[in-house]
Design an enzyme around this catalytic site. Structure first.
Site, PDB file in Angstrom:
ATOM      1  N   LEU A   1     -14.820  -9.558   1.715  1.00 43.49           N
ATOM      2  CA  LEU A   1     -13.032  -8.867   1.880  1.00 43.49           C
ATOM      3  C   LEU A   1     -12.351  -9.424   0.667  1.00 43.49           C
ATOM      4  O   LEU A   1     -13.086  -9.900  -0.545  1.00 43.49           O
ATOM      5  CB  LEU A   1     -12.369 -10.169   2.568  1.00 43.49           C
ATOM      6  N   ASP A   2     -11.175  -7.955   0.607  1.00 40.86           N
ATOM      7  CA  ASP A   2     -10.574  -8.186  -1.214  1.00 40.86           C
ATOM      8  C   ASP A   2      -9.867  -9.576  -1.612  1.00 40.86           C
ATOM      9  O   ASP A   2      -9.867 -10.755  -0.164  1.00 40.86           O
ATOM     10  CB  ASP A   2      -9.239  -6.477  -0.813  1.00 40.86           C
ATOM     11  N   LYS A   3      -9.967  -9.479  -2.843  1.00 39.75           N
ATOM     12  CA  LYS A   3      -8.910 -10.852  -3.046  1.00 39.75           C
ATOM     13  C   LYS A   3      -7.827 -11.224  -2.501  1.00 39.75           C
ATOM     14  O   LYS A   3      -7.932 -12.921  -1.910  1.00 39.75           O
ATOM     15  CB  LYS A   3      -8.472 -10.228  -4.232  1.00 39.75           C
TER      16      LYS A   3
ATOM     17  N   THR B   1      -6.818 -10.257   0.739  1.00 40.61           N
ATOM     18  CA  THR B   1      -7.040 -10.319   2.334  1.00 40.61           C
ATOM     19  C   THR B   1      -8.175 -11.683   2.716  1.00 40.61           C
ATOM     20  O   THR B   1      -9.041 -12.099   2.400  1.00 40.61           O
ATOM     21  CB  THR B   1      -8.100  -9.517   2.731  1.00 40.61           C
TER      22      THR B   1
ATOM     23  N   ARG C   1      -6.991  -0.369   3.772  1.00 38.10           N
ATOM     24  CA  ARG C   1      -5.466  -0.198   2.914  1.00 38.10           C
ATOM     25  C   ARG C   1      -5.430   1.076   2.664  1.00 38.10           C
ATOM     26  O   ARG C   1      -3.522   1.649   2.425  1.00 38.10           O
ATOM     27  CB  ARG C   1      -5.075  -0.835   1.393  1.00 38.10           C
TER      28      ARG C   1
END
Length: 325
Positions: free
Chosen positions: A142-144, A146, A241
């Protein structure tokens, strides 16, 4: 370092397809062996542990259709990944895997500028045996900023099984998001993604990119925003995104793809303040379903929306009043 008896041997073989011909060998290797990082695969090429048709190769060489990539290597501890004690919200754990609910502002993997304080550092402290696994057992990321559910394999057999499920698209990952603008209906985005030609930390829709498919449906419409539920069919970097921005409905708070945010007209003061100060993408991995690597039974986990996300929805609802659909 991992003791000799704890080191893990790898023996894999895969063939270059017609579609992959002409790409760099390291790019093809990353697609054929996605459970290992490109940097690790390049290192194995240099040591001769990853060969092409039985011969040593260089990462920049072009791949030929029908060539066989053979990987015979030994996994060792990543010396630069230090164990760090940190709170982890573990929602499930057994001998094969663990599932956690990741908080915002937490980088998953150590990288330039983030050698400490990452999820990997915390996992290595919580479960030291993960140091012998690819990416410390993490099979998807997961992105930072998210939040939500991630699964981590605890041994190599489970790691391979989970990666295989991801490749076959049998893992179900559901997300909640708040996007700008009012969506009329749900749908599917099928638009390939590649690295942005100018901004290297970004991704962009590109005909030459990797296949990326995102399904979404409307949960609630507000005056100038929409709460949606998203299911990933593929799992590319920044996929949701980029796809939402591609639809001209970027995710609220997205610093990379949201563009310059403008407060909608007739927006209440409290909501306007919340929107302007929401400094992360309003994206949460709310549900995860997969087949257990040992029992083969379907497992399902849910993670409640974090407080900042819930607060945003509450203000959107209050501001919309009777006008929400």
């Amino acid at each position: 370092m991992v003791p000799e008896h704890e080191k893990v041997s790898i023996s894999l073989k895969a063939q270059v397809t017609d579609e992959q011909a002409g790409l760099r060998i390291d790019q093809v290797a990353a697609r054929l062996f996605p459970e290992y990082s490109r940097a690790r695969l390049q290192a194995w090429m240099k040591t001769g542990e990853l060969t092409v048709n039985g011969q040593r190769c260089k990462p920049r060489e072009s791949a030929l259709a029908g060539s066989w990539l053979v990987l015979d290597a030994t996994l060792r501890s990543a010396e630069s990944w230090a164990a760090e004690e940190m709170p982890l919200n573990i929602v499930y754990e057994d001998e094969e895997l663990l599932v956690l609910d990741k908080k915002a502002e937490l980088v998953v993997h150590p990288a330039a500028g983030h050698h400490q304080g990452t999820l990997v550092n915390g996992l290595l402290h919580y479960c030291p045996t993960l140091e012998s696994l690819p990416r410390a057992g993490i099979v998807h990321r997961l992105d930072k900023d998210t939040t939500g559910l991630m699964v981590v394999a605890k041994n190599l057999k489970s790691h391979h099984a989970l990666v295989k499920q991801l490749q076959s698209r049998s893992v179900s990952r559901q997300y909640e998001a708040v996007v700008q603008g009012v969506m009329t209906a749900g749908g599917t985005v099928s638009a390939p993604l590649a690295r942005h030609p100018v901004h290297r930390i970004k991704r962009a829709v590109s005909v030459d990119g990797q296949q990326a498919i995102t399904h979404y449906r409307v949960v609630q419409r507000y005056a100038a925003h929409t709460h949606i539920r998203v299911n990933l069919e593929t799992g590319r970097t920044h996929q949701i995104r980029v796809h939402m921005a591609h639809l001209k409905h970027p995710i609220v708070g997205d610093p990379l793809y949201g563009g310059r945010y403008r407060v909608p007209p007739n927006c209440g003061e409290e909501l306007a303040g919340a929107l302007e100060t929401f400094k992360r993408q309003a994206l949460h991995a709310s549900e995860l379903k997969l087949l257990h690597p040992t029992t083969k039974l379907e497992c399902r986990w849910e993670a409640r929306l974090p407080d900042d996300f819930m607060g945003l929805l509450s203000l959107l609802h209050q501001d919309a009043g009777e006008g929400s659909a």
